[in-house]
Enzyme design. Structure first.
Site, short mmCIF file in Angstrom:
data_model
loop_
_atom_site.label_atom_id
_atom_site.label_comp_id
_atom_site.label_asym_id
_atom_site.label_seq_id
_atom_site.Cartn_x
_atom_site.Cartn_y
_atom_site.Cartn_z
N GLY A 185 -9.08 131.14 -70.95
CA GLY A 185 -10.44 132.02 -71.02
C GLY A 185 -10.92 132.36 -69.79
N GLY A 212 -1.74 134.42 -83.52
CA GLY A 212 -1.23 134.62 -82.05
C GLY A 212 -0.34 133.69 -81.68
N ARG A 213 -0.23 133.42 -80.41
CA ARG A 213 1.00 132.28 -80.05
C ARG A 213 0.48 130.92 -80.48
NH1 ARG A 213 4.28 133.94 -75.66
NH2 ARG A 213 3.96 135.75 -74.98
N ARG A 229 -1.83 143.03 -89.21
CA ARG A 229 -0.95 142.43 -89.37
C ARG A 229 0.03 142.22 -88.25
NH1 ARG A 229 -2.41 145.29 -93.99
NH2 ARG A 229 -2.16 144.02 -95.80
N ASP A 268 -11.93 120.71 -81.79
CA ASP A 268 -11.53 120.43 -80.41
C ASP A 268 -12.34 121.28 -79.37
OD1 ASP A 268 -10.00 119.19 -78.25
OD2 ASP A 268 -8.75 121.20 -78.06
N HIS A 274 -12.38 118.89 -76.05
CA HIS A 274 -11.63 120.02 -75.73
C HIS A 274 -10.28 119.45 -74.90
CE1 HIS A 274 -11.88 124.60 -74.52
NE2 HIS A 274 -10.62 124.21 -74.96
N GLY A 331 -6.98 120.15 -75.84
CA GLY A 331 -5.73 121.05 -76.21
C GLY A 331 -4.78 121.34 -75.19
N SER A 332 -5.16 121.39 -73.90
CA SER A 332 -4.08 121.62 -72.90
C SER A 332 -3.98 120.04 -72.17
CB SER A 332 -4.62 122.59 -72.11
OG SER A 332 -5.82 122.38 -71.15
#
Length: 328
Positions: free
Chosen positions: A79, A157-158, A182, A263, A287, A289-290
């Site tokens: 981000g 997305g990914r 789509r 998260d 947070h 996630g990473s």
């Protein structure tokens, strides 16, 4: 030859720091905590590059203190909403991020958080520590299985794809998704595109994996919760602002939906007295996630390499705003 000055706003993993130390004069805020804004304004003066974090406010004032020497703001994050992009454009300052490196770690975290919430594992942990674990009871702390459930994903997305791929072996009956359009690779996991209302109505589990945009801001609000199943579980690993938190509190408090795992929140960090933290059917993570060494090492490397690329006139990996000045 005079080395370019680089300021790093936090301690970062060694791989990125080693890259910068080879050719740059590197200074950094020697703490794991966020640098105070007044200190950032002092430290940024005269630097050629700034390596920042998602929690740093890089506004017009910071850029002005950096002055004419400042050529790149490299954020060690996906981000970049903390950076004043328009001000950077006016000043000809490049902006880069670290895209895609945390796909696996965030996908894994999302599935972990889903299991934590759906199986009420955190309540179980607290029961053990609180001395509430007694003789077996047939209806105590019963959660829900993922087998034969419909999973809805907002944002394929990914990360959304990574979540769906990881959930399929659990015996998911159906995967549906909603996005701006789509995507052809949805066929690889048997995911079906639906409109947002159908996503809300049909999903037993909803995973939010999208970015925050004007279109997704507070997309999950009272109206959305009213369309969801009362047994639905909501997990957000995308952006906190996609959910209207006061509305979520009411939906969970009144059992309009079953449970939620977050998260990401709005704001971050979430105040310790926030109403959501009083609920047993809501789990909030800081947070994470990473938060793997693999992901953070890669993020530091890419952030550092982006700085060197811009300074040397080559192409950076995560170009948000391309450089408008000549290289070294």
């Amino acid at each position: 030859m005079t080395k370019i000055k680089v300021f790093v706003t936090r301690r970062i993993p060694k791989p990125g720091l080693h890259i910068l130390l080879q050719d740059c004069d590197v200074q950094f805020w020697d703490s794991d905590e966020a640098i105070p804004q007044d200190e950032l304004l002092k430290k940024v003066q005269g630097v050629g590059a700034l390596l920042c974090m998602l929690t740093d406010k890089i506004d017009e004032e910071v850029l002005a203190k950096g002055g004419e020497n400042l050529r790149i703001v490299s954020t060690m994050s996906v981000g970049y909403e903390h950076i004043d992009l328009e001000a950077c454009k006016r000043r000809g300052i490049a902006v880069t991020n670290t895209p895609n490196v945390s796909t696996d770690s965030v996908s894994e975290l999302t599935v972990s958080l889903l299991l934590l919430v759906a199986r009420r594992l955190y309540e179980g942990i607290r029961a053990v520590h609180g001395g509430e674990w007694g003789k077996w009871k047939p209806m105590w702390l019963c959660g829900v299985e993922l087998t034969n459930k419909t999973v809805g994903i907002l944002g394929l997305g990914r990360i959304g794809y990574g979540v769906a791929k990881r959930l399929k072996p659990f015996g998911i009956e159906r995967i549906i998704y909603h996005d701006v359009c789509r995507v052809s690779y949805a066929d690889d996991i048997g995911a079906t595109y639906v409109d947002f209302s159908t996503l809300l109505n049909d999903s037993d589990i909803i995973c939010i994996c999208c970015n925050l945009t004007p279109q997704t801001k507070h997309k999950f609000n009272t109206k959305a919760f009213e369309k969801m199943k009362k047994s639905a579980v909501l997990v957000n690993s995308g952006r906190g602002g996609v959910i209207q938190h006061d509305d979520l509190y009411e939906a969970l408090r009144t059992n309009s939906i079953a449970a939620a795992g977050l998260d990401v929140t709005e704001p971050e960090p979430l105040p310790k007295d926030h109403p959501l933290l009083t609920l047993n059917n809501c789990i909030v993570l800081p947070h994470m996630g990473s938060n793997t060494w693999e992901s953070r090492n890669s993020m530091s490397e890419i952030a550092a390499n982006n700085i060197m690329a811009v300074l040397n006139g080559t192409t950076a990996v995560g170009e948000v705003i391309p450089p408008q000045k000549n290289g070294l």
